[in-house]
Write a protein that holds these residues in place. Structure first.
Motif, short mmCIF file in Angstrom:
data_model
loop_
_atom_site.label_atom_id
_atom_site.label_comp_id
_atom_site.label_asym_id
_atom_site.label_seq_id
_atom_site.Cartn_x
_atom_site.Cartn_y
_atom_site.Cartn_z
N PHE C 324 0.84 -1.20 0.00
CA PHE C 324 0.00 0.00 0.00
C PHE C 324 0.88 1.26 0.00
N GLY C 325 0.64 2.11 -0.95
CA GLY C 325 1.37 3.37 -0.98
C GLY C 325 2.66 3.33 -1.77
N ALA C 326 3.11 2.10 -2.12
CA ALA C 326 4.38 2.00 -2.84
C ALA C 326 4.15 1.96 -4.34
N GLY C 327 2.88 1.90 -4.74
CA GLY C 327 2.55 1.71 -6.15
C GLY C 327 2.81 2.93 -7.01
N ARG C 328 2.71 4.11 -6.39
CA ARG C 328 2.86 5.28 -7.25
C ARG C 328 3.88 6.25 -6.74
#
Lengths: 195, 326, 328, 441
Positions: C324-328
């Motif tokens: 979560f949160g590392a995708g963008r």
């Protein structure tokens, strides 16, 4: 097309059907020794692919242009070992220079390729099966890819086994051997694939 | 026959040539420090350190300051030189062993609640500070046993760990693992230990554990060697292992039985034909166990002697020996 | 609170009622239709294979756990499930000793040496089946012709499985004609020769759908596995229908339905992420087709699943979800 | 409907307190006010034994910016600063013990009436700070810190968290139904402080009556959004994702994506503090669960001992065996009836023995349910296997520190593995190791 298929079958045959580790049971020492982590296994697999293909090439030349003409086929084993040992030494030097981390990771197992019977095995099989130079190289490539494949699969499984609740008596090598056995059973499914 | 010699020789020569060229072309300059360390190492490549030969070990020593000096084949002097070369302190203390400082077994110290969760003391400590009625006592889930690399600590039937002195190497892994700081390292020959670390007041302690130290100070007062001190942290008295003579008076006097001695020392006797009657032993004996007339032969009252050995050390004529010794 | 101590544990303090026992029971329920069709067509011997297998698996598990001094966990139903799956993978005429050896291998070698449920890298029932197939090829390939229960006569008539017939025909004559006409309807209903529990596609699909509905397995593995087999065999059928059987026949014959719904989806030995499951299913499909079309064995489902089981750790490693949160 | 990835659907159990209006809990003879009721730097007690204190009087002074003070819940005499059990840690912790005099007299100067909208932001923030307001959803992070973002991280979105996704709890729900104006005014005050023109109130779809009430009471600048009923919808990061479609980066804070979330109760407390000068000395909490005889929503003073709260709610059932501060998913189990209610006590849940977790767990069967449930995209199955062997270093590579400990994984685990406990265990080991490392350097 037909020729191409021939080589494809050769690779498939040596990599999957008659996998060196899982079918011919050659190279068991590094198979068990270097399969504790996937990263090292990948490195070892690469090193073996390189050494095996190169050794097959050189050894084939020596066999057909040196030993055979002079009727010295009885020297096969000893000459082959000599050449393979030198090659491994060479590869070791190159890896140490080019990729120190890989060199560190492989540790004692890099010199052990010397005594990896798979390397000698493929060289001798090449001669026995009367392959020509290209076939020999392709066969060795397939065989070593098969070796690398088995090694990498196996390392993944062993990493998982580390986190398993294996009974004390089976911890370590015993369970690894059992796993290799079942894996070998599974690979039997490919038998008959290439005549 | 000759061609065989030529062929093998030729192949060998060629290979050597290629390798020789490669050795020059692909030469890797080793760290000079590494080379020095390598020179000091035995060079036997025995692998006992866990590395692939001395070169690999030297590399590890130089690269990673945390690498333990695990070579078993170097002498102390060489080890010292390697350490100074690496710029680190060599641990020169004598052999140590782990000592568990809690005697609050399952029966003597109860639980505050019934704990559900992983059987690991460190994890249990996270749940409301541990389920044991005593907030300082051993939780008894065996984390020390699990982490011990030498199989030298076992959970006893009473729910407390027991150290196998013969196997313990004093590595300190269990000391770090214990969430309550109950285990500590003590010199292997210092074997009197007050097995309680509770900082609780005597009142709280009595409610929590049948056996824990209530800070009654009897041991402090009885010690003839001033080896037991009180710290100002409210915790149990501390035994100074350098001063302690293992007379075990404190062991006898402790009302809670929380002071433990591993091995009671042998009592002493006086070798009659060596005694010159100087009376030094009589004067030093804290237990009034030696008597005699000056210039005569002194005798030890074995009922009173506690084997502290003060007299043995002081006797100018080496006339006092342990009972078991010749 | 009134008596004894309060319970204190880490959060969370409530739990879904679906435990391992519940999951195992659901899978067993889902297997019942398939097993029932087997008993219907193969009669009493089939029934005997089932109970011998289930009882010996439970027995072996209890025995080994007792010997190793571990908690005996036969109550969770996983040994019973392994037994049922093993039975469904055996020929209906298997002698009792074959079944018992299978149970020993499945539970002993396939499961308990690894530390019991959850630790085994290979599906225990398939490990046993492949072990038996290689060790006792004769007993493991004696098929009988199905005969509905009521019409059953005393003697069983030996026959071949559809895939076996195809393999023989292609091998002996170079084309499919010799295999004779194979009714798709029979394949679908289970009126064909084969392993005890693999014959009826409809019963197995029914059970598999139940498992998907109960969210015990996701649809990815069965659908993609079967889909891969369908597409690959379809391509070769289009190229040369004289040698390669049609894809519909392929997906309804052999152990594919049983394998795709119940063996490849084995929770312990399949990947955990959706993407991993997709890779796993495609791999199973490809290997199955390769063995079926060109290999020495007529059927490749067991082998392919076992081989892909070995890949699972690598697949899991390569298909970690995005944090979560590392995708963008 | 707005939502996020992963999550679970545990039974809501909200019916126990859903229709029970908030009742004021009467005064009790003794209050234990913990000095540390917040996350962050400690606070220093300002009173000593024998002092008389008035309701709302400051009892401790914060040491540092990320810290908060506590105030007297009622008037009375200080018995002393004693060691009491902290319900969060289960360990002894300093606490001001007050013997109530029953008069409940306010401290001088409060309550008063001002128009806080006439004040500027920094004045309001200091008022919030001196009123000891912390996040009342359970995390207890000092509110004034959240309202003072660094210059380079401006906040452009404000969410009022009325989700209350924990099963059983209904305090925020009742607060929204009964006192929507306090929440709305508090939210407007936060907007005023940050210079925002819009805000969002987030409510789960199982509280449509609250949605209606809030919509009726909120001005046009405050939008009420209805969210999917899914746990952990109320977790800060998941809420921001659902409402704003922004993902807080690993290790980051909501302010990193320009977002601010305040619990509905916190907003109400902010309004009280700014408009009337009343510090945070009481809160609404749900006392619920099958183990309590009369489930209630109560307005309770901070520092009230658990025993008195339970007695007020009819006492425990015979077979009650677990008492939890907070909800069933993230709450903390208690072992002593003497622990006091704190600012973060969003609920008191009592479970009966048959509802309490079974005590044993088995090996992971790799079913992947936890992976599907994890709202953070982690692999709880791997983490739990590593945790069993205390392999925290490997776990760090599996994003151990990003776990929000919501408990979804452990809830769905068919092997009953205490996954969250394993993760907490490894986090503690990792923190200990890094503290040691810092010390060494």
């Amino acid at each position: 097309m037909h020729i191409f298929l021939h080589y494809v079958l050769l690779v498939v045959g040596s990599a999957l059907v008659n996998n060196f580790v899982l079918h011919r049971f050659l190279g068991i020492c590094p198979f068990l020794g270097v399969s504790k982590s996937t990263d090292t296994a990948v490195g070892m697999g690469m090193a073996v692919i390189f050494v095996m293909t190169l050794a097959s090439f050189v050894v084939w030349l020596i066999n057909y242009y040196l030993l055979l003409p002079y009727g010295l086929v009885y020297l096969q084993t000893i000459v082959f070992i000599l050449v393979i040992a030198s090659l491994v030494q060479l590869v070791e030097m190159i890896i140490q220079r080019v990729s120190p981390p890989l060199y560190q990771a492989l540790g004692i197992y890099l010199p052990l390729i010397t005594t990896n019977c798979a390397v000698l095995g493929v060289a001798i099989l090449n001669i026995q099966l009367k392959y020509d130079l290209l076939e020999a190289c392709v066969f060795a490539l397939g065989a070593s890819v098969g070796f690398g494949l088995a090694l990498v699969i196996f390392s993944g499984m062993r990493e998982n086994l580390e986190l398993s609740d294996v009974p004390g008596a089976f911890k370590g090598t015993p369970i690894a051997l059992i796993t290799a056995g079942i894996l070998s059973l599974a690979f039997m499914g490919f038998s008959g694939l290439v005549k | 026959m000759l061609d065989a010699v030529f062929v093998i020789g030729g192949v060998g020569f060629l290979a050597a040539l290629v390798l020789g060229i490669a050795a020059v072309t692909f030469a890797v300059k080793p760290d000079p420090k590494e080379a020095e360390v390598l020179d000091l190492l035995p060079g036997a490549n025995c692998g006992a350190c866990g590395y692939a030969g001395c070169a690999a070990f030297a590399h590890a020593l130089v690269q990673d300051p945390d690498t333990p000096m695990a070579c078993t084949a170097v002498d102390a002097d060489t080890a010292q030189r390697i350490s100074s070369l690496l710029g680190r302190e060599l641990d020169v203390a004598g052999p140590m062993v782990a000592s568990v400082r809690c005697m609050g077994s399952k029966d003597s110290a109860g639980s505050r609640f019934s704990y559900v969760g992983p059987m690991d003391c460190r994890a249990a400590q996270l749940v409301a500070g541990g389920y044991k009625a005593c907030g300082y006592g051993c939780l008894g889930l065996g984390t020390c046993e699990a982490v011990c690399p030498f199989d030298a600590i076992h959970m006893g039937a009473d729910g407390l760990p027991e150290v196998v002195l013969e196997r313990c190497t004093g590595c300190g892994t269990c000391v770090d693992a214990c969430p309550r700081g109950i285990i500590r390292l003590v010199p292997k020959d210092a074997l009197v230990e007050l097995r309680c670390v509770s900082l609780d007041s005597p009142k709280v302690m009595k409610g929590a554990c049948d056996i824990g130290c209530i800070k009654c100070m009897l041991c402090v007062n009885v010690c003839p060697f001033d080896a037991i001190d009180v710290l100002d942290n409210g915790g149990p008295p501390v035994i100074d292992q350098d001063k302690c003579h293992r007379c075990s008076l404190c062991v006898d006097v402790c009302p809670r039985g929380v002071i433990d001695i591993y091995r009671v020392p042998q009592k002493v006797r006086i070798v009659e034909d060596r005694c010159i009657g100087c009376s030094i032993c009589d004067q030093v004996c804290p237990f009034d166990a030696i008597s005699g007339e000056p210039k005569g032969v002194y005798v030890v009252d074995l009922d009173r002697c506690r084997g502290c050995g003060l007299c043995v050390d002081k006797c100018p004529k080496d006339a006092i020996v342990r009972v078991g010794d010749a | 609170m009134s008596d004894g101590l309060v319970v204190v544990s880490s959060s969370p303090h409530i739990h879904s009622p679906e435990d391992i026992g519940w999951i195992m029971r659901q899978v067993i329920y889902a297997l019942v239709p398939g097993a029932a069709v087997g008993v219907y067509f193969f009669g009493l011997p089939a029934f005997n294979v089932i109970w011998i297998s289930v009882v010996s698996c439970i027995g072996v598990e209890a025995l080994l756990q007792w010997l190793m001094g571990r908690a005996i966990t036969v109550k969770d139903g996983s040994a019973a499930l392994t037994g049922l799956l093993l039975a469904m993978n055996l020929p209906p005429t298997s002698p009792w000793w074959l079944v018992v050896i299978g149970a020993l291998v499945a539970i002993g070698l396939g499961k308990q040496v690894y530390g019991g449920l959850g630790n085994n890298p290979f599906n225990p029932a398939l490990t046993a089946r492949v072990f038996l197939l290689i060790s006792f090829p004769v007993q493991m390939t004696s098929w009988i012709v199905p005969r509905p229960f009521l019409l059953r006569s005393a003697d069983a008539v030996t026959g071949a499985t559809p895939l076996g017939a195809i393999k023989t025909a292609v091998f002996m004559h170079g084309n499919l004609a010799a295999a004779g006409k194979i009714s798709l309807m029979d394949l679908f209903m289970g009126n064909v020769g084969g392993s005890l529990g693999e014959i009826s596609a409809i019963a197995l699909i029914l059970g598999g759908t139940y498992l998907i509905y109960k969210k015990i397995i996701s649809w990815h593995i069965p659908v993609i596995y079967i889909g891969t087999v369908f597409v690959m065999t379809g391509i070769f059928w289009l190229i040369n229908p004289g040698v390669y059987a049609n894809p519909v026949l392929h997906i309804f014959s052999g152990g594919l339905m049983l394998g795709a719904f119940f063996m490849a989806t084995d929770l312990v030995t399949s990947p955990v992420t959706v993407f991993g499951k997709v890779i796993f299913a495609i791999g199973c499909g490809v290997i199955t087709v390769v063995i079926r079309l060109w290999g020495g064995y007529p059927e490749g489902v067991s082998f392919s699943i076992l081989i892909m089981n070995a890949f699972v750790p690598l697949i899991n490693r390569g298909t970690r979800p995005v944090v979560f949160g590392a995708g963008r | 409907m707005l939502s996020f990835r992963g999550g679970i659907h545990p039974p809501g159990m909200k019916h126990l307190v859903r229709d029970r209006a908030i009742v004021d809990m009467p005064l009790v003879p003794l209050y234990r006010v913990l000095v540390q009721q917040h996350i962050g730097a400690p606070a220093k007690p300002l009173v000593k034994a024998g002092d008389t204190v008035k309701r709302g009087q400051m009892l401790s002074e914060p040491l540092g910016f990320v810290s908060a003070s506590v105030h007297a819940p009622t008037s009375g005499k200080v018995r002393g600063v004693e060691n009491c059990i902290n319900p969060v840690t289960g360990l002894g912790s300093p606490c001001v013990v007050i013997e109530a005099d029953g008069e409940d007299a306010w401290a001088e100067g409060i309550p008063f009436d001002v128009d806080p909208f006439s004040m500027d932001g920094s004045e309001l923030i200091s008022r919030i700070r001196s009123s000891g307001i912390v996040g009342m959803g359970g995390a207890t992070f000092p509110s004034h810190v959240k309202l003072s973002p660094p210059r380079d991280k401006p906040i452009d979105a404000f969410i009022v968290n009325g989700v209350e996704c924990e099963p059983y709890l209904g305090a925020d729900h009742r607060l929204m139904l009964e006192e929507p104006q306090r929440i709305v005014l508090g939210a407007r005050l936060v907007m005023h402080i940050l210079g925002l023109s819009v805000a969002v109130v987030a409510i789960e779809a199982n509280k449509l009556d609250a949605v209606e009430v809030m919509r009726k009471n909120a001005p046009g600048s405050i939008r009420v959004e209805v969210l999917d009923v899914k746990y952990p919808q109320g977790a800060e990061k998941q809420l921001i994702k659902a409402i704003l479609d922004r993902e807080v980066p690993p290790g980051g804070l909501p302010m990193d994506v320009g977002a601010l979330v305040h619990n509905a109760g916190t907003c109400a407390a902010i309004w009280d503090a700014c408009s009337r000068g009343i510090p945070l000395i009481e809160r609404v909490t749900s006392v619920t669960g099958s183990g309590i005889r009369e489930p209630k929503n109560i307005r309770v003073r901070v520092g009230t001992p658990l025993r008195d709260v339970i007695d007020f709610c009819g006492g425990l059932q015979e077979d009650a065996s677990k008492v939890i501060f907070g909800g069933p998913m993230m709450g903390i189990a208690q072992y002593s009836m003497d622990v006091p209610v704190t600012k973060g006590t969003s609920g008191i849940l009592v479970l009966r023995s048959r509802e309490v977790d079974r005590s044993s767990y088995t090996s992971c069967i790799s079913c992947g349910r936890c992976v599907d449930a994890c709202p953070m995209g982690l692999l709880p199955n791997v983490l739990s296997r590593l945790g069993e062997r205390s392999m925290w270093e490997d776990a760090l590579e599996y994003n151990l520190m990003d776990c929000i400990e919501c408990g979804s994984c452990a809830y769905v685990c068919p092997a009953y593995r205490p996954i969250v406990h394993f993760i907490k265990h490894m986090k503690a080991l990792a923190r200990e190791a890094s503290a040691k490392k810092r010390q060494a350097v």
